[in-house]
Design a protein around this motif. Sequence first.
Motif, short mmCIF file in Angstrom:
data_model
loop_
_atom_site.label_atom_id
_atom_site.label_comp_id
_atom_site.label_asym_id
_atom_site.label_seq_id
_atom_site.Cartn_x
_atom_site.Cartn_y
_atom_site.Cartn_z
N ARG A 48 -2.19 4.12 -7.78
CA ARG A 48 -0.96 3.17 -7.72
C ARG A 48 0.07 3.57 -6.77
O ARG A 48 1.18 2.85 -6.66
CB ARG A 48 -0.41 3.50 -9.17
CG ARG A 48 -1.00 2.32 -10.25
CD ARG A 48 -0.15 2.58 -11.53
NE ARG A 48 -0.03 3.79 -12.19
CZ ARG A 48 -0.70 4.25 -13.07
NH1 ARG A 48 -1.86 3.85 -13.28
NH2 ARG A 48 -0.64 5.31 -13.57
N ASP A 81 1.44 -5.01 -6.73
CA ASP A 81 0.11 -4.74 -6.40
C ASP A 81 -0.54 -6.10 -6.00
O ASP A 81 -0.72 -7.27 -6.41
CB ASP A 81 -0.27 -4.67 -7.96
CG ASP A 81 -2.04 -4.29 -8.07
OD1 ASP A 81 -2.51 -4.53 -6.95
OD2 ASP A 81 -2.46 -3.78 -8.83
N ASP A 84 -4.41 -6.77 -7.25
CA ASP A 84 -4.65 -7.50 -8.44
C ASP A 84 -3.71 -8.71 -8.64
O ASP A 84 -3.72 -9.38 -9.75
CB ASP A 84 -4.65 -6.60 -9.65
CG ASP A 84 -5.71 -5.59 -9.63
OD1 ASP A 84 -7.01 -5.96 -9.30
OD2 ASP A 84 -5.37 -4.52 -9.74
N ASP A 103 -3.91 -1.64 -16.19
CA ASP A 103 -3.79 -1.56 -14.70
C ASP A 103 -2.75 -0.74 -14.07
O ASP A 103 -2.93 -0.07 -12.98
CB ASP A 103 -4.05 -2.96 -13.97
CG ASP A 103 -4.19 -2.93 -12.81
OD1 ASP A 103 -5.30 -2.68 -12.25
OD2 ASP A 103 -3.31 -3.43 -11.79
N SER A 104 -1.65 -0.77 -14.80
CA SER A 104 -0.41 0.20 -14.06
C SER A 104 0.36 0.22 -15.33
O SER A 104 0.38 -0.26 -16.42
CB SER A 104 0.35 -0.56 -13.15
OG SER A 104 0.89 -1.97 -13.55
N SER A 119 -1.88 -5.14 -18.19
CA SER A 119 -3.24 -5.13 -18.20
C SER A 119 -3.62 -6.98 -17.94
O SER A 119 -2.63 -7.71 -17.82
CB SER A 119 -3.72 -5.06 -19.46
OG SER A 119 -3.34 -5.83 -20.68
#
Length: 226
Positions: A48, A81, A84, A103-104, A119
């Motif tokens: 990240r 991001d 994504d 995801d983060s 997510s």
Amino acid sequence: MAAVHSLLASLPNQFAVAGSGVNSRSPVLTIKASSKGVSLAENGYSRRRQILVGVGAFASIFSQEKIAFAEVPKNYEAFVDFIDGYTYYYPSDWRDFDFMGHDSAFKDRFAALQHVRVSFIPTEKRDVHDLGPMEEVIFNLVKNVYAAPNQTPTIYEMRERSLDGKNYWTFEYELATSFFGRTAFATIAIGNGRYYTLVVGANERRWSRVRNQLKVVADSFKILDI
């Protein structure tokens, strides 16, 4: 490696990577860049905290997405991001951490239950309206997905907003047992063939103090075209 640090040092301070040693100043934004250019992840940095070091690539991406980083609210930072396809704000004193299946994620450095996480899952649907009526979808989501069998769910608010042709549903809910309660905002949206979910919440006892702060996080979620 020396070349990478040289390039990073030449970038504006707001693009410094936290903890990288290149600049000790707290970053204005955190970027997860595309595979184009040089990725610091190859040198052991958090995924990240990847940053694109090609100045031309920066200009191209910023121009395409038109993200107004200068408008980030005071005491917040922007997580972006480009891989994504999403962005959101988080309190500037929070730290990133790994949240299984997400995801983060960022959390308060002292209150771990006060955090935000994002997510997504693949979907063939093109918009949240394709899921069904907002009230029905959110009720089923909170009751059957978010709540554990021993938790009583309560939904306080549901709102829809539209931005750049995409629709977002944000709702406030509480999950409580006889011993513990947690309240949160969730924002769901569909784009890029993905069903995105952002959840930001806190312990019920702290909720009245941090609600407005966390609402900014929930309302800031935005899908980027990829």
